[in-house]
Design a protein around this motif. Sequence first.
Motif, mmCIF file in Angstrom:
data_model
loop_
_atom_site.group_PDB
_atom_site.id
_atom_site.type_symbol
_atom_site.label_atom_id
_atom_site.label_comp_id
_atom_site.label_asym_id
_atom_site.label_seq_id
_atom_site.Cartn_x
_atom_site.Cartn_y
_atom_site.Cartn_z
ATOM 1 N N GLU A 35 0.831 -1.202 0.000
ATOM 2 C CA GLU A 35 0.000 0.000 0.000
ATOM 3 C C GLU A 35 0.872 1.262 0.000
ATOM 4 O O GLU A 35 0.587 2.224 -0.711
ATOM 5 C CB GLU A 35 -0.953 0.002 1.202
ATOM 6 N N GLU A 36 1.941 1.259 0.810
ATOM 7 C CA GLU A 36 2.866 2.397 0.834
ATOM 8 C C GLU A 36 3.555 2.548 -0.513
ATOM 9 O O GLU A 36 3.714 3.664 -1.018
ATOM 10 C CB GLU A 36 3.911 2.209 1.933
ATOM 11 N N MET A 37 3.957 1.424 -1.094
ATOM 12 C CA MET A 37 4.582 1.464 -2.415
ATOM 13 C C MET A 37 3.600 2.010 -3.448
ATOM 14 O O MET A 37 3.982 2.778 -4.331
ATOM 15 C CB MET A 37 5.048 0.069 -2.832
ATOM 16 N N GLY A 38 2.342 1.623 -3.319
ATOM 17 C CA GLY A 38 1.316 2.108 -4.241
ATOM 18 C C GLY A 38 1.184 3.614 -4.204
ATOM 19 O O GLY A 38 1.061 4.265 -5.253
ATOM 20 N N ARG A 39 1.225 4.195 -2.996
ATOM 21 C CA ARG A 39 1.157 5.657 -2.874
ATOM 22 C C ARG A 39 2.385 6.309 -3.502
ATOM 23 O O ARG A 39 2.279 7.300 -4.206
ATOM 24 C CB ARG A 39 1.030 6.073 -1.412
ATOM 25 N N LEU A 40 3.543 5.738 -3.237
ATOM 26 C CA LEU A 40 4.782 6.305 -3.749
ATOM 27 C C LEU A 40 4.863 6.207 -5.267
ATOM 28 O O LEU A 40 5.199 7.174 -5.953
ATOM 29 C CB LEU A 40 5.990 5.601 -3.120
#
Length: 187
Positions: free
Chosen positions: A148-153
């Motif tokens: 999820e964090e990677m998706g935002r980034l």
Amino acid sequence: MGAPEPRADLIRRWQQGEPAAFETLVRTWEGPIGRFLYRLTRSAETARDLSQEVFTRVYQARHSYRDRGHFSTWIYRVALNLARDEARRSRRVTEPYPDHELACVGTAADGWAEQQETVAKVVAALGELSPSLREVVVLRYYEEFSFEEMGRLLETPASTLKSRFGVALRQLEDRLAAHGLRPEDRT
């Protein structure tokens, strides 16, 4: 993931131009950002240069920064964009440097040399992945980002990144085998 999120008062002081606040941000984030850039570029010199540019941009953006998410996502995005720009500019292949963080220091010289050789093979295999696959592996494995964090980034759905990560692992497995690293050697 990287360093802990900075407190709101530190962000406010940085935005107001307080030198000590900016120094705290640099001290907190220079290690994680430098390692991240090194793993993407495979060049210590390039990583140092890009890291300096990241913090120059962080300093310059203090008035325009809006805390809409996490500071960590924002600073990693700055670093990622600079690394991508550098890759487009240079299109050069660099020799991988051993990633000393991956190596466990052994007690015997032979064990240490063997570990260094294994680390060099892993770094070389990682460097052979396409940039988009290498980014996913670095963010997930080394920086410990959630999907999820990677998706935002990366502005990509988490499901796509999970799939990309699976492809990256399979390709990495193949490349490690091509470098003569058997599964039993990797534990």
